[in-house]
Design an enzyme around this catalytic site. Structure first.
Site, PDB file in Angstrom:
ATOM      1  NE  ARG A 104      39.590  38.535  34.910  1.00 40.46           N
ATOM      2  CZ  ARG A 104      40.429  39.508  35.174  1.00 40.46           C
ATOM      3  NH1 ARG A 104      39.974  40.676  35.581  1.00 40.46           N
ATOM      4  NH2 ARG A 104      41.721  39.347  35.048  1.00 40.46           N
ATOM      5  CB  THR A 108      35.280  40.702  26.709  1.00 41.78           C
ATOM      6  OG1 THR A 108      34.964  39.538  27.502  1.00 41.78           O
ATOM      7  CG2 THR A 108      35.158  40.354  25.234  1.00 41.78           C
ATOM      8  CG  ASP A 200      45.158  33.225  37.151  1.00 38.57           C
ATOM      9  OD1 ASP A 200      44.687  33.573  36.073  1.00 38.57           O
ATOM     10  OD2 ASP A 200      44.576  32.419  37.928  1.00 38.57           O
ATOM     11  CG  ASP A 203      46.514  29.773  36.227  1.00 38.74           C
ATOM     12  OD1 ASP A 203      45.739  28.823  36.044  1.00 38.74           O
ATOM     13  OD2 ASP A 203      46.701  30.675  35.386  1.00 38.74           O
TER      14      ASP A 203
END
Ligand code: PRP
Ligand code: URA
Length: 209
Positions: A104, A108, A200, A203
């Site tokens: 991603r 945006t 995340d 991560d």
């Protein structure tokens, strides 16, 4: 939402809570993600057709069962889907694997595709897209677009945590695609993260932050 299946199995709920916990380290996070993917696959394949076959034990001939129907392809979205793929191919070793690389864009939130490698016969297979997080839904919709462009039209999505916004986006773009998820969370924050979510996923799985 008839095409969304939310699992309420106690083991799935228990393990999902460990994933959410910010104190859970990378090793345990990977292990639990694998366990959750296997449990979810067990539930998601519950209605898979079987056919009767004859089998000979050391003592006698008897009737057994073999998975029938369309062959499966699992499609992890890189990076985070890779860990789910490991678990599911252990459970269903005949499944073929297709990879879709996507990230991603931070500003945006649009998916940026960087890799696609699918089984040659993907059009004849049932495809299960694997990604722990269905957030805005952009990555999943793009992955489904890619599969359909390759002639594959029997597609399911397996996401550990989903946001309502992502589910809506997938349903509007692809109402034929069923979604299997362990939980539908509250909402997305202004950075596109699922709340409460787990942070995340990439991560936390790979220790990159
Ligand atoms: C995460 C996640 C999904 C995507 C979901 O990947 O694993 O692929 O975001 O977001 P969306 O529904 O809003 O598209 P990320 O882009 O962080 O890439 P990574 O797995 O390489 O870290
Ligand atoms: N991707 C993640 O890894 N986590 C989120 O909450 C949203 C997108």
């Amino acid at each position: 939402m008839p095409t969304v299946h939310v699992f309420d199995h106690p083991l799935i709920r228990h393990k999902l809570t460990i994933l959410r916990d910010k104190r859970t380290g990378h090793k345990e996070f990977r292990e639990i993600t694998e366990e959750l993917a296997a449990l979810m696959a067990y539930e998601a394949t519950r209605s898979h057709p079987v056919r009767e076959i004859e089998v000979e034990t050391p003592l006698a001939k008897t009737t057994g069962w073999s998975i029938a129907g369309q062959e499966l392809a699992v499609i992890p979205i890189l990076r985070a889907g890779l860990v789910m793929e490991t678990a599911i191919t252990r459970l269903i070793p005949t499944a073929r694997v297709g990879h879709i690389g996507m990230y991603r864009d931070h500003d945006t939130l649009q998916p940026v595709s960087y890799f696609v490698k699918l089984p040659a016969d993907i059009a004849e297979r049932e495809a299960m897209i694997l990604d722990p997080m269905l957030a805005t839904g952009g990555s999943t919709v793009e992955a489904i677009n890619t599969l359909k462009a390759h002639g594959c039209h029997n597609i399911k999505v397996m996401a550990i945590i989903s946001a309502p916004e992502g589910i809506k986006k997938v349903q509007e773009a692809h109402p034929d695609v069923e979604i299997y998820t362990a939980e539908v969370d509250s909402h997305l924050n202004d950075k596109g993260y699922i709340v409460p979510g787990l942070g995340d996923a990439g991560d936390r799985l790979f220790g990159t932050k």
